[in-house]
Design an enzyme around this catalytic site. Sequence first.
Site, short mmCIF file in Angstrom:
data_model
loop_
_atom_site.label_atom_id
_atom_site.label_comp_id
_atom_site.label_asym_id
_atom_site.label_seq_id
_atom_site.Cartn_x
_atom_site.Cartn_y
_atom_site.Cartn_z
N CYS A 39 -2.27 4.57 1.47
CA CYS A 39 -2.51 3.36 2.25
C CYS A 39 -1.22 2.60 2.50
O CYS A 39 -0.13 3.03 2.11
CB CYS A 39 -3.51 2.48 1.52
SG CYS A 39 -2.93 1.99 -0.11
N CYS A 81 -0.72 1.34 -6.73
CA CYS A 81 0.29 1.92 -5.84
C CYS A 81 1.67 1.77 -6.47
O CYS A 81 2.51 2.68 -6.38
CB CYS A 81 0.27 1.25 -4.47
SG CYS A 81 -1.25 1.54 -3.56
N ASP A 133 -4.27 9.16 -2.80
CA ASP A 133 -2.86 8.86 -2.61
C ASP A 133 -2.01 9.84 -3.39
O ASP A 133 -2.39 10.34 -4.46
CB ASP A 133 -2.50 7.40 -2.93
CG ASP A 133 -3.08 6.91 -4.24
OD1 ASP A 133 -3.35 7.75 -5.12
OD2 ASP A 133 -3.23 5.69 -4.38
N CYS A 135 -7.49 12.16 -4.85
CA CYS A 135 -7.43 10.77 -5.33
C CYS A 135 -7.18 9.79 -4.19
O CYS A 135 -7.34 8.58 -4.37
CB CYS A 135 -6.31 10.60 -6.35
SG CYS A 135 -6.67 11.38 -7.90
#
Lengths: 309, 402
Positions: free
Chosen positions: A62, A106, A37, A35
């Site tokens: 990221c 995130c 992350d 994916c």
Amino acid sequence: MWDYSETVKEHFYNPRNAGAVAEANAVGDVGSISCGDALRLSLKVNPDTDIIEDAGFQTFGCGSAIASSSALTEIIKGKTVDEALKVTNQDIAEYLGGLPPEKMHCSVMGREALQAAIANYRGEEWKDDHEEGALICKCFAVDEKLIEDTIRTNNLRTLQEVTNYTKAGGGCAACHEGIEEVLARVLAERGETYDPDAAPMLAPEPEPLPLAAQAPGKLTNFQRMRRIEQVIESIRPTLRRDGGDVEVVEVDGNTVYVNMTGACSGCQMASMTVSGIQQRLMEDLGEFIRVVPAGQMAQAAPAHAAGGH
Amino acid sequence: MADIYLDNNATTACDLAVVDAMLPYFTEQFGNPSSIHRYADGVAKGIAKARRQIQALLGAQHDSEIIFTACGTESDNTAILSALKCYPNRKEIITTTVEHPAVLNLCKQLEKEDYTVHYLKVDGKGRLDMEEYRSLLTPNVAIVSVMWANNETGTLFPVVEMAELANAAGVQFHTDAVQAVGKVAMDLKATKIDMLSLSGHKLHAPKGIGVLYLKRGSRFRPLLRGGHQERGRRAGTENAASIVGLGVACEQAMQHMTYENTHVKALRDRLEAGILAAVPHAFVTGDPDNRLPNTANIAFEYVEGEAILMLLNKQGIAASSGSACTSGSLEPSHVMRAMDIPYTAAHGTIRFSLSRYNTTEEIDRVIAAVPPLIAQLRKLSPYWGENGPVADPEKAFAPVYA
């Protein structure tokens, strides 16, 4: 490059609580390398007090994924697990001074890792509700799966309906083609063809108007003001969920001046939100109401004064 | 310390000679080249000169084979749509899985309009299977569109040979040569390439100017219709200043072609060797034996590209990444996926693309900067243990869901 806040950059360049916690008694893993992350959150929880005494993270991802992980650990340290469970992904994003819409996942990953870790601490199984699919609407961070599910659940047929139900497509319109593709695909599943000119579903029968609405003009000024406040109060939780808010500044005749704050301030949908508030007030009070942003009060006042003479 | 720019496949700085040549076209030479008064003369002559300069770089037989467009994307779209209009009974297109979105997204749209698109696959080094290509060349194909050089890896495709095969099958051949022009010597008159796209800002000209090369005699239908500019093949008042700038940039590119393929290539190789010697679990993607001289696409395993870029940027180093997070999508670069680069590496690819303005000192600074920042990110990564990557990362980090 993304327009990251200074706080995001600070937490990325100088992450807090990086690494696994020694003697952790709660670990939550979310994401995967495929994916792009992944986050492992480890906690040291005092079993007597349920207080999170230490938190650490290991993140593959990221800049905003690392910053969100760092922020999460800072937010939850010192909280009890029950308090920590109340932390939302919005809290993480706000702590960081905001995240670009495309990067909100995130903060969601942070919240999920927290839920997973606490479930692990409590010996429970954690149910994943991770967003899946591509981000379709970047203005309102709505992903493909949510759009699909909403179309199926509500039997939607048009772009406008999708926008009404999910907000997707209500901003810059860049995603309209993408939404229509999802519509076409989901409708095809049930043997229907997407028709861009299709009429929207029939609106549900409106609820009977409250007594006050059925008897316009029967309210005293005080009752009317209270009524307006009550309607606004009932709308506020919805706006707050999206990071915004509204407050009544003044009521002048049939004009209600409001202040849009938070995410609602400057939102591309602000005028739609104002229209929605106006509609609710009219339905509730049973009279014509005009809702105007308070910023226009100064311009409106002289005209009103002149009319008074 | 000055910043270091290694993102020339994204865009390049305008050459100062290009800027100098353009300046008068904003002030003194502002006439519309289609007019008949004296204000038009100088502009028309400037455009004509640029056309010849571009013709020379491409090795085109006639200057009339140069059509000015707004960008590489417009050129790509024009070429493909033109072929479909010219051959309405042919409903197939051949392209590759690693094309630029200017071609891929158009093809995806065309598939919805009942065209069949054949996407040629690539191997682990980004190379095409020529047998597969030959097998697809049938009279049903309207156009083949294959890039000359890949923008991410720099891998070169055998477009001259592919154009020969297409021509023999009676199929038009277009190449998106946006990355190749100025770095690869071209002699289009000796090829069967019907159409070629180039973009000014990839070779030190400004943004907003492109070219579609159209071989004389190739059937063509314009995308933009209106005035008679470009012999009616692309209507719209010419972007005169940029056209003049592009002409100069092409002349400069010819002069620097050898330098690009010796000095710049040596710098690129120095960068790759320096980084790979210092960073374990990193490798170069693409075809090492057949690629652009300026491009190094390095995959750093177990770390994510955008995070690397942010740390590089903090040190004044500009590069780019095929990482999903850079673009806001969930999938890493389609080029990396097409080459079957494993996810452990695909998310951490960094493209360093050089130009003739880079120096050895700059490259050495990058070589020194990269290893510690990769180590810094790996220290944060759940896929990296005390002594290197964890065994079987997919299984080692498998969230347990109810």
